[in-house]
Write a protein that holds these residues in place. Structure first.
Motif, PDB file in Angstrom:
ATOM      1  N   SER A  56      32.167  28.953  36.078  1.00  0.00           N
ATOM      2  CA  SER A  56      32.637  29.818  37.154  1.00  0.00           C
ATOM      3  C   SER A  56      32.009  29.358  38.462  1.00  0.00           C
ATOM      4  CB  SER A  56      32.226  31.269  36.863  1.00  0.00           C
ATOM      5  OG  SER A  56      32.277  32.066  38.028  1.00  0.00           O
ATOM      6  N   PRO A  57      32.694  29.582  39.580  1.00  0.00           N
ATOM      7  CA  PRO A  57      32.005  29.404  40.862  1.00  0.00           C
ATOM      8  C   PRO A  57      30.815  30.350  40.947  1.00  0.00           C
ATOM      9  CG  PRO A  57      34.378  29.703  41.176  1.00  0.00           C
ATOM     10  CD  PRO A  57      34.083  30.029  39.747  1.00  0.00           C
ATOM     11  N   HIS A 113      28.395  32.230  43.778  1.00  0.00           N
ATOM     12  CA  HIS A 113      28.182  32.512  45.197  1.00  0.00           C
ATOM     13  C   HIS A 113      26.685  32.522  45.485  1.00  0.00           C
ATOM     14  CE1 HIS A 113      28.351  34.424  49.130  1.00  0.00           C
ATOM     15  NE2 HIS A 113      29.651  34.185  49.134  1.00  0.00           N
ATOM     16  N   SER A 138      32.512  34.773  38.588  1.00  0.00           N
ATOM     17  CA  SER A 138      33.707  35.202  39.313  1.00  0.00           C
ATOM     18  C   SER A 138      34.584  36.101  38.440  1.00  0.00           C
ATOM     19  CB  SER A 138      34.528  33.984  39.753  1.00  0.00           C
ATOM     20  OG  SER A 138      35.798  34.384  40.208  1.00  0.00           O
ATOM     21  N   ASN A 159      27.250  26.389  38.897  1.00  0.00           N
ATOM     22  CA  ASN A 159      28.511  26.013  38.265  1.00  0.00           C
ATOM     23  C   ASN A 159      28.329  24.783  37.369  1.00  0.00           C
ATOM     24  OD1 ASN A 159      30.907  23.856  38.960  1.00  0.00           O
ATOM     25  ND2 ASN A 159      31.684  25.831  38.280  1.00  0.00           N
ATOM     26  N   GLY A 186      36.831  21.308  36.548  1.00  0.00           N
ATOM     27  CA  GLY A 186      36.007  21.541  37.736  1.00  0.00           C
ATOM     28  C   GLY A 186      35.464  20.241  38.277  1.00  0.00           C
ATOM     29  N   ARG A 220      28.032  22.659  47.741  1.00  0.00           N
ATOM     30  CA  ARG A 220      28.625  23.833  47.094  1.00  0.00           C
ATOM     31  C   ARG A 220      29.657  24.543  47.967  1.00  0.00           C
ATOM     32  NH1 ARG A 220      23.226  23.470  45.731  1.00  0.00           N
ATOM     33  NH2 ARG A 220      22.780  23.483  43.472  1.00  0.00           N
ATOM     34  N   THR A 244      32.499  27.685  46.162  1.00  0.00           N
ATOM     35  CA  THR A 244      33.723  27.311  45.447  1.00  0.00           C
ATOM     36  C   THR A 244      34.165  25.879  45.718  1.00  0.00           C
ATOM     37  OG1 THR A 244      35.089  28.236  47.229  1.00  0.00           O
ATOM     38  CG2 THR A 244      34.579  29.677  45.368  1.00  0.00           C
ATOM     39  N   GLU A 264      36.670  23.218  43.200  1.00  0.00           N
ATOM     40  CA  GLU A 264      37.552  23.878  42.233  1.00  0.00           C
ATOM     41  C   GLU A 264      38.911  23.168  42.175  1.00  0.00           C
ATOM     42  OE1 GLU A 264      37.154  26.352  39.994  1.00  0.00           O
ATOM     43  OE2 GLU A 264      35.017  26.226  40.457  1.00  0.00           O
ATOM     44  N   CYS A 271      44.262  32.408  37.938  1.00  0.00           N
ATOM     45  CA  CYS A 271      43.810  32.675  39.299  1.00  0.00           C
ATOM     46  C   CYS A 271      44.887  33.324  40.149  1.00  0.00           C
ATOM     47  CB  CYS A 271      43.341  31.376  39.965  1.00  0.00           C
ATOM     48  SG  CYS A 271      44.676  30.260  40.445  1.00  0.00           S
TER      49      CYS A 271
END
Length: 407
Positions: free
Chosen positions: A156-157, A159, A167, A195, A226, A237, A242, A245, A260
């Motif tokens: 997953s991304p 943050h 996410s 990630n 990814g 990043r 993200t 991606e 998504c």
């Protein structure tokens, strides 16, 4: 703040900075003399000796004997202690959990792997991580106080403001879970999360195709698709975590709906699920189970037409995304990882053909496209490397006193 206090803080900050500088240099060089450290850093010999003494007390470096004389006394060499501490690396794949224990040189001492419904069952997944990590520690009789920390790779991304939260768009079942906080509470050690593709890139930077210092992109081919970037030695990043991606680049506007919300994303065409489903259709085995990725790889190597056709299609669609990547970032190296990449040239040939049709010739000429040589532990090793990188850059992350590996 009084002037005297400010000067004390500045002096302490400078000592910490110099300590990290020397630690990095000794780790990178493996063995080096105090005199050479002083020459390169332009620090005084007394400052170098004081910092080295502190690092020796912490068990991070040691005297390893006399070096070669260059006209005077033979210098005493300082070496980095690769086994001073252990690092835990964890990979959460979509359908598996991997846990490893490494030394401070990225060498894997223990490896545990188990199938797990990671995307859909966070509670059982975290319990499985706890179980596998504990097995790693017990296998080497490593007490937790001798572990520098734990790195975790997630599908997953991530943050930067909430590194433990996955996410909800990509893995909605994890909405109410914080991986970082849960594992910190379970093990009482520092936990860093990133990630999975980013950590694949970091692994290649330290131990694989990027050890020469070139900028690189690492593409993970698995259930998800990814990409991680290394630019000037650091993971890039993006502002919200993200970057990379590429699995959600729309390559076919009339393609399948993606989780998504977009249509025709790369992952809907070349993720492992659509790949093996396509192989089943081409093999005329509809109604029976789809082949595994490993069986698809073996079939392609054996010359099975359907398997080769699936790999060719993978190379074609991936080439669309890679061509855009070359035109935008022009990395020196693009590394393909994941089990499917083990087919080697059977994938690289159609991929390069697809890229040549779409990328600027100058971009293509300056980039090597290769498959990873780091194997199935690459991303877990990258997770451990995340902790190592942070500690080498900030000496304070190492415990103040070395406690050894025995209980």
């Amino acid at each position: 703040m009084r002037v005297g206090t400010a000067e004390t803080v500045d002096a302490a900050g400078m000592r910490a900075q110099n300590s990290s500088l020397l630690l990095n240099m000794i780790w990178r060089e493996r063995q080096i003399s105090r005199a050479e450290i002083a020459r390169r850093t332009e620090l005084s010999p007394s400052t170098v000796s004081a910092i080295v003494a502190d690092l020796e007390h912490s068990g991070l470096v040691r005297n390893i004997g006399a070096g070669v004389s260059r006209g005077g006394r033979r210098p005493t060499l300082i070496g980095f202690c690769d086994d001073a501490y252990s690092i835990v690396g964890v990979e959460l794949g979509a359908t598996h959990v991997t846990a490893i224990l490494t030394d401070l040189r990225g060498r894997v001492r223990v490896h545990r792997h188990a199938p797990q419904a990671v995307r859909d069952d966070p509670k059982s997944t975290l319990q499985k991580v706890k179980e596998l990590v504990q097995e790693c520690l017990e296998a080497e009789r490593v007490p937790k106080r001798s572990v520098l920390g734990m790195g975790v790779a997630v599908p997953s991304p991530v943050h930067p403001s909430a590194p433990g939260k996955l996410s909800p768009l990509i893995v909605p079942a994890w909405r109410d879970y914080d991986v970082q906080e849960w594992l910190k509470s379970a093990f009482g050690m520092p936990v860093l999360v990133d990630n999975d593709a980013n950590l694949g890139a970091l692994s290649e930077c330290y131990w694989g195709a990027g050890v020469g210092g070139e900028d690189l992109a690492y593409i993970k081919l698995a259930t998800g698709i990814g990409c991680g970037f290394i630019i000037h030695g650091d993971v890039y990043r993006g502002s919200g975590g993200t970057a990379g991606e590429i699995g959600h680049i729309a390559v076919d506007s009339s393609g399948p709906q993606c989780v998504c919300g977009l249509r025709g994303c790369l992952v809907t065409l070349i993720g492992s699920v659509p790949l093996v489903e396509r192989a089943r259709e081409l093999m005329g085995t509809k109604g029976r189970r789809a082949p595994t990725v490993r069986e698809l790889v073996e079939g392609a190597r054996a010359g099975e037409q359907a398997a080769r056709q699936v790999i060719d299609s993978l190379g074609h669609y991936l080439g669309i995304a890679v061509a855009g990547l070359l035109n935008l970032l022009n990395p020196a190296i693009v590394v393909l990882g994941g089990e499917i990449s083990s087919v080697g040239d059977l994938l690289l040939d159609p991929l390069r053909t697809s890229v040549r049709k779409r990328a600027l010739s100058t971009s293509m000429a300056e980039t090597r496209i290769v498959t990873s040589a780091l194997g199935d532990k690459a991303i877990a090793v990258g997770a451990a490397t995340l902790v190592l990188q942070a500690a080498l850059r900030n000496r304070s992350l190492f415990p103040l006193q070395h406690v050894g590996r025995t209980a």
